[in-house]
Design a protein around this motif. Structure first.
Motif, PDB file in Angstrom:
ATOM      1  N   LYS A  33       0.837  -1.212   0.000  1.00  0.00           N
ATOM      2  CA  LYS A  33       0.000   0.000   0.000  1.00  0.00           C
ATOM      3  C   LYS A  33       0.867   1.255   0.000  1.00  0.00           C
ATOM      4  O   LYS A  33       0.668   2.166  -0.804  1.00  0.00           O
ATOM      5  CB  LYS A  33      -0.913  -0.017   1.225  1.00  0.00           C
ATOM      6  N   VAL A  34       1.844   1.296   0.902  1.00  0.00           N
ATOM      7  CA  VAL A  34       2.723   2.466   0.978  1.00  0.00           C
ATOM      8  C   VAL A  34       3.527   2.604  -0.311  1.00  0.00           C
ATOM      9  O   VAL A  34       3.718   3.705  -0.830  1.00  0.00           O
ATOM     10  CB  VAL A  34       3.656   2.369   2.200  1.00  0.00           C
ATOM     11  N   LYS A  35       3.963   1.473  -0.841  1.00  0.00           N
ATOM     12  CA  LYS A  35       4.752   1.487  -2.075  1.00  0.00           C
ATOM     13  C   LYS A  35       3.961   2.097  -3.222  1.00  0.00           C
ATOM     14  O   LYS A  35       4.478   2.932  -3.974  1.00  0.00           O
ATOM     15  CB  LYS A  35       5.183   0.058  -2.419  1.00  0.00           C
ATOM     16  N   GLN A  36       2.701   1.694  -3.361  1.00  0.00           N
ATOM     17  CA  GLN A  36       1.877   2.222  -4.439  1.00  0.00           C
ATOM     18  C   GLN A  36       1.678   3.734  -4.279  1.00  0.00           C
ATOM     19  O   GLN A  36       1.732   4.494  -5.252  1.00  0.00           O
ATOM     20  CB  GLN A  36       0.517   1.518  -4.473  1.00  0.00           C
ATOM     21  N   LYS A  37       1.457   4.164  -3.044  1.00  0.00           N
ATOM     22  CA  LYS A  37       1.261   5.593  -2.809  1.00  0.00           C
ATOM     23  C   LYS A  37       2.527   6.386  -3.138  1.00  0.00           C
ATOM     24  O   LYS A  37       2.464   7.477  -3.697  1.00  0.00           O
ATOM     25  CB  LYS A  37       0.843   5.836  -1.354  1.00  0.00           C
ATOM     26  N   LEU A  38       3.684   5.835  -2.776  1.00  0.00           N
ATOM     27  CA  LEU A  38       4.940   6.507  -3.093  1.00  0.00           C
ATOM     28  C   LEU A  38       5.166   6.563  -4.601  1.00  0.00           C
ATOM     29  O   LEU A  38       5.612   7.583  -5.139  1.00  0.00           O
ATOM     30  CB  LEU A  38       6.107   5.795  -2.407  1.00  0.00           C
ATOM     31  N   GLN A  39       4.858   5.463  -5.275  1.00  0.00           N
ATOM     32  CA  GLN A  39       5.007   5.442  -6.735  1.00  0.00           C
ATOM     33  C   GLN A  39       4.074   6.458  -7.385  1.00  0.00           C
ATOM     34  O   GLN A  39       4.452   7.139  -8.341  1.00  0.00           O
ATOM     35  CB  GLN A  39       4.747   4.036  -7.268  1.00  0.00           C
ATOM     36  N   ASP A  40       2.840   6.565  -6.846  1.00  0.00           N
ATOM     37  CA  ASP A  40       1.908   7.559  -7.367  1.00  0.00           C
ATOM     38  C   ASP A  40       2.432   8.970  -7.141  1.00  0.00           C
ATOM     39  O   ASP A  40       2.319   9.832  -8.017  1.00  0.00           O
ATOM     40  CB  ASP A  40       0.536   7.403  -6.692  1.00  0.00           C
ATOM     41  N   SER A  41       3.007   9.207  -5.961  1.00  0.00           N
ATOM     42  CA  SER A  41       3.508  10.550  -5.665  1.00  0.00           C
ATOM     43  C   SER A  41       4.673  10.917  -6.576  1.00  0.00           C
ATOM     44  O   SER A  41       4.855  12.083  -6.923  1.00  0.00           O
ATOM     45  CB  SER A  41       3.926  10.657  -4.187  1.00  0.00           C
ATOM     46  N   ILE A  42       5.460   9.915  -6.971  1.00  0.00           N
ATOM     47  CA  ILE A  42       6.564  10.174  -7.907  1.00  0.00           C
ATOM     48  C   ILE A  42       6.007  10.530  -9.287  1.00  0.00           C
ATOM     49  O   ILE A  42       6.493  11.448  -9.956  1.00  0.00           O
ATOM     50  CB  ILE A  42       7.501   8.956  -7.992  1.00  0.00           C
ATOM     51  N   ILE A  43       4.959   9.812  -9.710  1.00  0.00           N
ATOM     52  CA  ILE A  43       4.323  10.101 -11.001  1.00  0.00           C
ATOM     53  C   ILE A  43       3.726  11.505 -10.994  1.00  0.00           C
ATOM     54  O   ILE A  43       3.882  12.287 -11.936  1.00  0.00           O
ATOM     55  CB  ILE A  43       3.228   9.059 -11.309  1.00  0.00           C
ATOM     56  N   ILE A  44       3.043  11.819  -9.896  1.00  0.00           N
ATOM     57  CA  ILE A  44       2.353  13.102  -9.791  1.00  0.00           C
ATOM     58  C   ILE A  44       3.336  14.256  -9.676  1.00  0.00           C
ATOM     59  O   ILE A  44       3.145  15.325 -10.237  1.00  0.00           O
ATOM     60  CB  ILE A  44       1.409  13.098  -8.561  1.00  0.00           C
ATOM     61  N   GLY A  45       4.411  14.014  -8.937  1.00  0.00           N
ATOM     62  CA  GLY A  45       5.336  15.098  -8.638  1.00  0.00           C
ATOM     63  C   GLY A  45       4.741  15.970  -7.552  1.00  0.00           C
ATOM     64  O   GLY A  45       3.869  15.569  -6.803  1.00  0.00           O
ATOM     65  N   GLY A  46       5.190  17.172  -7.457  1.00  0.00           N
ATOM     66  CA  GLY A  46       4.673  18.064  -6.424  1.00  0.00           C
ATOM     67  C   GLY A  46       5.796  18.876  -5.830  1.00  0.00           C
ATOM     68  O   GLY A  46       6.949  18.448  -5.802  1.00  0.00           O
ATOM     69  N   LYS A  47       5.437  20.048  -5.364  1.00  0.00           N
ATOM     70  CA  LYS A  47       6.463  20.952  -4.846  1.00  0.00           C
ATOM     71  C   LYS A  47       7.025  20.460  -3.527  1.00  0.00           C
ATOM     72  O   LYS A  47       8.191  20.663  -3.225  1.00  0.00           O
ATOM     73  CB  LYS A  47       5.853  22.349  -4.678  1.00  0.00           C
ATOM     74  N   ALA A 276      -8.300  12.848 -12.334  1.00  0.00           N
ATOM     75  CA  ALA A 276      -7.183  12.440 -11.479  1.00  0.00           C
ATOM     76  C   ALA A 276      -6.778  11.002 -11.760  1.00  0.00           C
ATOM     77  O   ALA A 276      -5.589  10.660 -11.730  1.00  0.00           O
ATOM     78  CB  ALA A 276      -7.567  12.607 -10.003  1.00  0.00           C
ATOM     79  N   LEU A 277      -7.765  10.140 -12.046  1.00  0.00           N
ATOM     80  CA  LEU A 277      -7.463   8.738 -12.333  1.00  0.00           C
ATOM     81  C   LEU A 277      -6.676   8.564 -13.629  1.00  0.00           C
ATOM     82  O   LEU A 277      -6.009   7.546 -13.810  1.00  0.00           O
ATOM     83  CB  LEU A 277      -8.756   7.924 -12.394  1.00  0.00           C
ATOM     84  N   GLU A 278      -6.748   9.527 -14.510  1.00  0.00           N
ATOM     85  CA  GLU A 278      -5.936   9.455 -15.728  1.00  0.00           C
ATOM     86  C   GLU A 278      -4.447   9.507 -15.390  1.00  0.00           C
ATOM     87  O   GLU A 278      -3.621   8.927 -16.094  1.00  0.00           O
ATOM     88  CB  GLU A 278      -6.300  10.609 -16.662  1.00  0.00           C
ATOM     89  N   PHE A 279      -4.102  10.205 -14.317  1.00  0.00           N
ATOM     90  CA  PHE A 279      -2.701  10.313 -13.895  1.00  0.00           C
ATOM     91  C   PHE A 279      -2.284   9.093 -13.074  1.00  0.00           C
ATOM     92  O   PHE A 279      -1.180   8.567 -13.257  1.00  0.00           O
ATOM     93  CB  PHE A 279      -2.492  11.578 -13.060  1.00  0.00           C
ATOM     94  N   THR A 280      -3.157   8.662 -12.159  1.00  0.00           N
ATOM     95  CA  THR A 280      -2.817   7.537 -11.264  1.00  0.00           C
ATOM     96  C   THR A 280      -3.971   6.539 -11.248  1.00  0.00           C
ATOM     97  O   THR A 280      -4.763   6.495 -10.304  1.00  0.00           O
ATOM     98  CB  THR A 280      -2.524   8.046  -9.835  1.00  0.00           C
ATOM     99  N   PRO A 281      -4.077   5.721 -12.288  1.00  0.00           N
ATOM    100  CA  PRO A 281      -5.216   4.794 -12.400  1.00  0.00           C
ATOM    101  C   PRO A 281      -5.221   3.699 -11.347  1.00  0.00           C
ATOM    102  O   PRO A 281      -6.255   3.062 -11.131  1.00  0.00           O
ATOM    103  CB  PRO A 281      -5.052   4.204 -13.810  1.00  0.00           C
ATOM    104  N   THR A 326     -12.613  -2.301  -6.816  1.00  0.00           N
ATOM    105  CA  THR A 326     -11.302  -2.003  -7.391  1.00  0.00           C
ATOM    106  C   THR A 326     -10.357  -1.492  -6.316  1.00  0.00           C
ATOM    107  O   THR A 326      -9.171  -1.857  -6.284  1.00  0.00           O
ATOM    108  CB  THR A 326     -11.432  -0.965  -8.516  1.00  0.00           C
ATOM    109  N   ALA A 327     -10.875  -0.632  -5.422  1.00  0.00           N
ATOM    110  CA  ALA A 327     -10.046  -0.118  -4.324  1.00  0.00           C
ATOM    111  C   ALA A 327      -9.528  -1.260  -3.459  1.00  0.00           C
ATOM    112  O   ALA A 327      -8.360  -1.281  -3.064  1.00  0.00           O
ATOM    113  CB  ALA A 327     -10.850   0.871  -3.482  1.00  0.00           C
TER     114      ALA A 327
END
Length: 479
Positions: A33-47, A276-281, A326-327
């Motif tokens: 779970k944490v891994k997926q969230k971290l991978q999503d945050s890398i895809i998303i980026g952010g300041k 948003a799901l287009e970025f992190t499906p 799906t969740a």
């Protein structure tokens, strides 16, 4: 390298500040779970998000993927050089510590020593303690982001880490944003309704916007908090500005979607979530939010009996089950999604399926207090409205009440118990059990005189009840 030198190396590694020494915060955590969230945050980026590659490397190590962990740390170094330039050395303390540990575990002891040497050079001018560690703001900040990504029990630690970072660097936007995020999440869990003047998260989010007016994520988070205080005009303006300036930020989209759902503009919320799901499906969070939106549409349809088209109802139920399902598929330990899926099953007449989910959830171990409370409240509601068993409902609500005080789930347990007790007393004024429950609730709320009165009444109809006598002794210790 001799065993003596190996042991000496291990002692030094133990003095480092990095994910390998912060490891206990990842115990009992769903690593996938944490891994997926971290991978999503890398895809998303952010300041402002810290260096997710560092924590991702530690998770990959825990899962036995050392080579992948090494690539994560190389990417962390590349990103730090790219973003921070002259500040790279201070920013790299945690990354170098992680690399030293990883090389040690891979049996590459000379490489591990090399990174310890680099840390000694960097930290010798920064620390009064061991020259291979330095609790500078950059380290406190990285630990804060790591704690925020771990589990809800670590949010308090995250808050303290960012506070420590701000002691030395009070105007740093990243640490201020991290501090605001920790406060926001802690207040969301507590569910304690404060006015905006005393809400710490409101004050801190405003501070972030003072330092960086372009911080759209802080803007929409502030809007959500102000919405809870019915400050709708300012909240609307904040969300609209955030979407204008950052229309493609998945973080802004997900928070804005929640804002519009709470505003009863569910169709707009669904549109934002789809974007948003287009970025992190593979975001379980976003699918869960989609399910909640379709459930809102379903509930609205059922309230309006004239338009209760069974075909539309069936479609909405299918949408709910699809997104909640799906969740769960993406995150099997997602307890709230499982509870919501069970709730839809009950609405669809699939009681056996719901009960199976409830039984499974009750058997889980190492469940966080807030999730355990959520389970108890839904079980209580199920017993109350579906099996019509007030006694079983009372048992679940009482269990939920005892887990942790003052949260939104505590409030729901309290309200349900109060309603049941008063209803039972109205039916039978001599119901000692109901009077005892009222006494317990008054005691929980700090209303001691009312609690004493209720327990005394309960004892008139159930003389010698040790539970009520014990409660009175606690409430009147001098008698």
């Amino acid at each position: 390298m001799s065993d003596t030198l190996r042991e000496s190396l291990l002692v030094k590694l133990g003095q480092l500040q990095c994910h390998f020494t912060w490891g206990p915060q990842m115990d009992d955590v769903d690593l996938d779970k944490v891994k997926q969230k971290l991978q999503d945050s890398i895809i998303i980026g952010g300041k402002h998000q810290g260096v997710p590659h560092n924590q991702l490397a530690y998770i990959n190590y825990r899962q036995g993927n050392c080579e992948e962990a090494l690539r994560d740390l190389e990417e962390a170094e590349r990103r730090l050089r790219e973003i921070h330039g002259d500040g790279f050395e201070r920013r790299s303390i945690v990354t170098h510590g992680n690399r030293a540990w990883l090389h040690y575990h891979m049996g590459q002891l000379s490489e591990a020593q090399s990174y310890l040497d680099k840390l000694e050079v960097t930290c010798s001018s920064l620390s009064q303690g061991p020259y291979i560690t330095a609790m500078v703001p950059e380290v406190w900040g990285e630990k804060g982001w790591s704690s925020l990504s771990s589990r809800s029990q670590c949010y308090e630690e995250a808050k303290e880490c960012f506070a420590r970072a701000l002691e030395e660097d009070p105007d740093n936007t990243e640490w201020n944003m991290g501090y605001a995020t920790a406060l926001y999440r802690l207040e969301s869990i507590s569910g304690i309704q404060e006015n905006p003047e005393v809400s710490q998260s409101v004050r801190q989010l405003r501070r972030v916007l003072e330092l960086d007016p372009g911080e759209s994520v802080a803007r929409v988070m502030l809007a959500l908090r102000l919405q809870e205080f019915q400050l709708q005009a300012e909240a609307n303006e904040l969300v609209e500005e955030a979407l204008r300036t950052s229309p493609d930020s998945p973080f802004v989209l997900r928070y804005a979607a929640k804002f519009y759902r709470m505003k009863q503009d569910v169709d707009k919320a669904i549109g934002l979530l789809k974007k948003a799901l287009e970025f992190t499906p593979r975001s379980s969070f976003l699918h869960h939010q989609m399910g909640i939106c379709y459930r809102e549409k379903l509930m609205a349809l059922r309230k309006n009996k004239e338009s209760g088209d069974p075909g539309v109802t069936a479609v909405l139920i299918d949408h709910c089950k699809l997104h909640f399902g799906t969740a769960i598929q993406l995150e099997p330990s997602f307890i709230l999604a499982q509870l919501d899926f069970a709730g839809i099953c009950l609405m669809n007449g699939e009681s056996d399926r719901a009960v199976k989910i409830y039984n499974n959830l009750q058997s889980l171990e190492n469940v966080t207090p807030d999730k355990k409370q959520a389970i108890e409240i839904q079980l209580g509601v199920y017993e109350l409205h579906h099996t019509k068993s007030e006694s079983n409902a009372i048992r679940h609500f009482m269990e939920g009440l005892k887990i942790q005080h003052g949260t939104k789930y505590w409030e729901r347990c309290y309200t349900n118990l109060m309603r049941i007790a008063r209803r039972q007393i109205k039916r039978n004024p001599y119901n000692s059990r109901a009077l005892g429950i009222l006494g317990f609730l008054h005691r929980e709320a700090g209303e001691n005189s009312e609690a004493v009165e209720c327990f005394e009444k309960a004892l008139r109809f159930d003389r010698g009840n040790e539970e009520y006598l014990s409660a009175l002794r606690e409430l009147r210790p001098s008698t």
